[in-house]
Design a protein around this motif. Sequence first.
Motif, PDB file in Angstrom:
ATOM      1  N   GLY A 192       0.782  -1.237   0.000  1.00  0.00           N
ATOM      2  CA  GLY A 192       0.000   0.000   0.000  1.00  0.00           C
ATOM      3  C   GLY A 192       0.807   1.277   0.000  1.00  0.00           C
ATOM      4  O   GLY A 192       0.251   2.352  -0.231  1.00  0.00           O
ATOM      5  N   GLU A 193       2.124   1.198   0.241  1.00  0.00           N
ATOM      6  CA  GLU A 193       2.985   2.388   0.237  1.00  0.00           C
ATOM      7  C   GLU A 193       3.562   2.585  -1.161  1.00  0.00           C
ATOM      8  O   GLU A 193       4.263   1.708  -1.681  1.00  0.00           O
ATOM      9  N   ILE A 194       3.263   3.700  -1.777  1.00  0.00           N
ATOM     10  CA  ILE A 194       3.643   3.922  -3.175  1.00  0.00           C
ATOM     11  C   ILE A 194       5.165   4.013  -3.305  1.00  0.00           C
ATOM     12  O   ILE A 194       5.820   4.801  -2.623  1.00  0.00           O
ATOM     13  N   ALA A 195       5.721   3.173  -4.205  1.00  0.00           N
ATOM     14  CA  ALA A 195       7.157   3.180  -4.482  1.00  0.00           C
ATOM     15  C   ALA A 195       7.463   3.801  -5.842  1.00  0.00           C
ATOM     16  O   ALA A 195       8.578   4.255  -6.085  1.00  0.00           O
ATOM     17  N   TYR A 196       6.482   3.800  -6.715  1.00  0.00           N
ATOM     18  CA  TYR A 196       6.647   4.408  -8.044  1.00  0.00           C
ATOM     19  C   TYR A 196       5.262   4.724  -8.597  1.00  0.00           C
ATOM     20  O   TYR A 196       4.325   3.941  -8.431  1.00  0.00           O
ATOM     21  N   MET A 197       5.125   5.872  -9.254  1.00  0.00           N
ATOM     22  CA  MET A 197       3.883   6.176  -9.954  1.00  0.00           C
ATOM     23  C   MET A 197       4.194   7.020 -11.164  1.00  0.00           C
ATOM     24  O   MET A 197       5.015   7.947 -11.107  1.00  0.00           O
ATOM     25  N   ASP A 198       3.551   6.687 -12.272  1.00  0.00           N
ATOM     26  CA  ASP A 198       3.674   7.478 -13.484  1.00  0.00           C
ATOM     27  C   ASP A 198       2.909   8.791 -13.281  1.00  0.00           C
ATOM     28  O   ASP A 198       2.507   9.121 -12.167  1.00  0.00           O
ATOM     29  N   GLN A 199       2.642   9.515 -14.319  1.00  0.00           N
ATOM     30  CA  GLN A 199       2.110  10.865 -14.184  1.00  0.00           C
ATOM     31  C   GLN A 199       0.743  10.924 -13.518  1.00  0.00           C
ATOM     32  O   GLN A 199       0.440  11.867 -12.793  1.00  0.00           O
ATOM     33  N   GLN A 200      -0.118   9.920 -13.732  1.00  0.00           N
ATOM     34  CA  GLN A 200      -1.477   9.976 -13.204  1.00  0.00           C
ATOM     35  C   GLN A 200      -1.774   8.706 -12.422  1.00  0.00           C
ATOM     36  O   GLN A 200      -1.351   7.615 -12.799  1.00  0.00           O
ATOM     37  N   ALA A 201      -2.507   8.827 -11.329  1.00  0.00           N
ATOM     38  CA  ALA A 201      -2.879   7.658 -10.531  1.00  0.00           C
ATOM     39  C   ALA A 201      -3.755   6.731 -11.360  1.00  0.00           C
ATOM     40  O   ALA A 201      -4.570   7.186 -12.169  1.00  0.00           O
ATOM     41  N   PRO A 202      -3.607   5.420 -11.192  1.00  0.00           N
ATOM     42  CA  PRO A 202      -4.437   4.473 -11.942  1.00  0.00           C
ATOM     43  C   PRO A 202      -5.922   4.677 -11.634  1.00  0.00           C
ATOM     44  O   PRO A 202      -6.308   4.945 -10.491  1.00  0.00           O
ATOM     45  N   SER A 203      -6.746   4.530 -12.656  1.00  0.00           N
ATOM     46  CA  SER A 203      -8.184   4.727 -12.476  1.00  0.00           C
ATOM     47  C   SER A 203      -8.965   3.767 -13.348  1.00  0.00           C
ATOM     48  O   SER A 203      -8.435   3.180 -14.303  1.00  0.00           O
ATOM     49  N   VAL A 204     -10.242   3.601 -13.025  1.00  0.00           N
ATOM     50  CA  VAL A 204     -11.189   2.853 -13.845  1.00  0.00           C
ATOM     51  C   VAL A 204     -12.500   3.633 -13.866  1.00  0.00           C
ATOM     52  O   VAL A 204     -12.750   4.468 -12.985  1.00  0.00           O
ATOM     53  N   ARG A 205     -13.312   3.329 -14.865  1.00  0.00           N
ATOM     54  CA  ARG A 205     -14.643   3.937 -14.916  1.00  0.00           C
ATOM     55  C   ARG A 205     -15.638   2.964 -14.319  1.00  0.00           C
ATOM     56  O   ARG A 205     -15.700   1.805 -14.704  1.00  0.00           O
ATOM     57  N   LEU A 206     -16.414   3.463 -13.347  1.00  0.00           N
ATOM     58  CA  LEU A 206     -17.472   2.681 -12.708  1.00  0.00           C
ATOM     59  C   LEU A 206     -18.793   3.388 -12.965  1.00  0.00           C
ATOM     60  O   LEU A 206     -19.076   4.426 -12.347  1.00  0.00           O
ATOM     61  N   GLY A 207     -19.572   2.870 -13.919  1.00  0.00           N
ATOM     62  CA  GLY A 207     -20.796   3.560 -14.282  1.00  0.00           C
ATOM     63  C   GLY A 207     -20.463   4.941 -14.802  1.00  0.00           C
ATOM     64  O   GLY A 207     -19.589   5.109 -15.663  1.00  0.00           O
ATOM     65  N   PRO A 208     -21.093   5.999 -14.277  1.00  0.00           N
ATOM     66  CA  PRO A 208     -20.848   7.354 -14.774  1.00  0.00           C
ATOM     67  C   PRO A 208     -19.628   8.032 -14.158  1.00  0.00           C
ATOM     68  O   PRO A 208     -19.359   9.196 -14.469  1.00  0.00           O
ATOM     69  N   ALA A 209     -18.887   7.361 -13.288  1.00  0.00           N
ATOM     70  CA  ALA A 209     -17.788   8.008 -12.558  1.00  0.00           C
ATOM     71  C   ALA A 209     -16.437   7.419 -12.939  1.00  0.00           C
ATOM     72  O   ALA A 209     -16.331   6.239 -13.281  1.00  0.00           O
ATOM     73  N   ARG A 210     -15.393   8.249 -12.865  1.00  0.00           N
ATOM     74  CA  ARG A 210     -14.015   7.771 -12.959  1.00  0.00           C
ATOM     75  C   ARG A 210     -13.431   7.756 -11.559  1.00  0.00           C
ATOM     76  O   ARG A 210     -13.401   8.782 -10.882  1.00  0.00           O
ATOM     77  N   VAL A 211     -12.964   6.592 -11.133  1.00  0.00           N
ATOM     78  CA  VAL A 211     -12.469   6.414  -9.771  1.00  0.00           C
ATOM     79  C   VAL A 211     -10.966   6.184  -9.812  1.00  0.00           C
ATOM     80  O   VAL A 211     -10.481   5.277 -10.503  1.00  0.00           O
ATOM     81  N   PHE A 212     -10.217   7.002  -9.067  1.00  0.00           N
ATOM     82  CA  PHE A 212      -8.774   6.832  -8.921  1.00  0.00           C
ATOM     83  C   PHE A 212      -8.541   5.872  -7.760  1.00  0.00           C
ATOM     84  O   PHE A 212      -8.943   6.134  -6.627  1.00  0.00           O
ATOM     85  N   LEU A 213      -7.903   4.762  -8.061  1.00  0.00           N
ATOM     86  CA  LEU A 213      -7.854   3.633  -7.138  1.00  0.00           C
ATOM     87  C   LEU A 213      -6.759   3.799  -6.090  1.00  0.00           C
ATOM     88  O   LEU A 213      -5.616   4.126  -6.435  1.00  0.00           O
ATOM     89  N   PRO A 214      -7.067   3.523  -4.819  1.00  0.00           N
ATOM     90  CA  PRO A 214      -5.991   3.411  -3.828  1.00  0.00           C
ATOM     91  C   PRO A 214      -5.193   2.135  -4.090  1.00  0.00           C
ATOM     92  O   PRO A 214      -5.714   1.197  -4.706  1.00  0.00           O
ATOM     93  N   PRO A 215      -3.929   2.071  -3.672  1.00  0.00           N
ATOM     94  CA  PRO A 215      -3.150   0.847  -3.884  1.00  0.00           C
ATOM     95  C   PRO A 215      -3.843  -0.374  -3.292  1.00  0.00           C
ATOM     96  O   PRO A 215      -4.369  -0.334  -2.179  1.00  0.00           O
ATOM     97  N   GLY A 216      -3.864  -1.449  -4.060  1.00  0.00           N
ATOM     98  CA  GLY A 216      -4.465  -2.684  -3.584  1.00  0.00           C
ATOM     99  C   GLY A 216      -5.980  -2.677  -3.543  1.00  0.00           C
ATOM    100  O   GLY A 216      -6.587  -3.563  -2.933  1.00  0.00           O
TER     101      GLY A 216
END
Length: 430
Positions: A239-263
């Motif tokens: 859960g502790e971020i060691a590397y991240m590209d420019q934008q946090a990973p996300s998925v679309r859930l229905g009408p929303a885009r959710v930026f996912l916490p690690p794990g």
Amino acid sequence: MQSSKPPRRGPQRPAGPEPETEVAILDMGGEGDGLAEGPVYVPFTLPGERARVRGRGERRQLAELLSASPERVEPPCPHFGTCGGCALQHWEMASYLAWKRERLIGTLARQHIETEVLPIFASPPASRRRVALHARQGSRDAARLGYKMRASWDLVTIEACPIADPRIVAALPALRRLAAPLFEHPKSAPTLHVTLTDQGLDVDISGVERKSGGLSADGRMRLAQAAAEGGLARVSLDGEIAYMDQQAPSVRLGPARVFLPPGAFLQATPQAEAAMRAFVIEAAQGAAQIADLYCGVGTFTFALAEIAPVYAADGAAEAVRALTTALAGAPGLKGVRAEARDLVRRPILAEELRKTDVVVFDPPRAGAAEQSAEIARSAVGRAIGVSCNPATFGRDARTLIEAGFRLVRVLPVDQFLWSPHVELVGVFER
């Protein structure tokens, strides 16, 4: 005077080769092994087959297939039979899915529940967006990576995986390089929890020894370099971020885009998620107030909020924060109020559901015993249960039925292809 009695010993395996015998496979056992009289369980066999088996006790090994079922097919994976990930690739798809549906019906019947069980929804091959890959030390530049062997702690180093999204399979060389720096401590046994997101692969790593100080600064630098070179979206250590590209990973859930916490938890395949969401939304139509319990990052929440105001609750505070943050980018919703709350220790009480007419609950494998008891006490008219464990769903369903609900229909869902695992969505009405 010395005793002449031999020393006492524990149970000894008989010496010599394992005995062999011939059996007829009559049915399928619950774990996907063929079932012969005895009972005797034989992996990689099918009903109607005859086999020579080796060993003692209930669990035997297939020595030779003497006659094959017409339902037997060629397994699509070169690792099948050694890898512990799949048990049923040798079974023709229609019969395999019918068996899963019948298993679910049988599980409900043990709770004296009869209902309409719809045709099973099956995720296609090459659709899994979440996999857990075990790592073992290899060279300095690349670890061994794969799944555990069947009935063993040993590792099958995989080169192909017909259940996983091809983008995960294509990234296996990069993931081997990513895992190489993780073995500074001899007790480290890393697992890479890989999730495919819209930005690429999100990898949360567990099993790295922490008591000795965790990964060194040099190890973290090598990890980040391998992640960047491999084009990964994010890498975290427990859960502790060691590397991240420019934008946090996300998925679309229905009408929303959710930026996912690690794990973060997501349904294993997007196809199953979409089918389950559509079924839940259809069942929730006409609601005036909805409770979405064990909501996670909002698998159902945002789509439900297009119908009516939603109260959402989950024990994972990070997931609830991600859900709440995503609300700003999802206009047109009827309203969402989200709360981080342990629904085992502090279930939503019947009195708190006073103005709620539809409850959706999607608990972990242990089920929702405490929460189901409160739904049973409430005046809620409709409940929709999503479950990854038919046994605990059946227990919770019995609680609701005894309080006046009726289980009106169930959708079985197969998103863990070629395993004995089956999931479901069930609709209850008073």
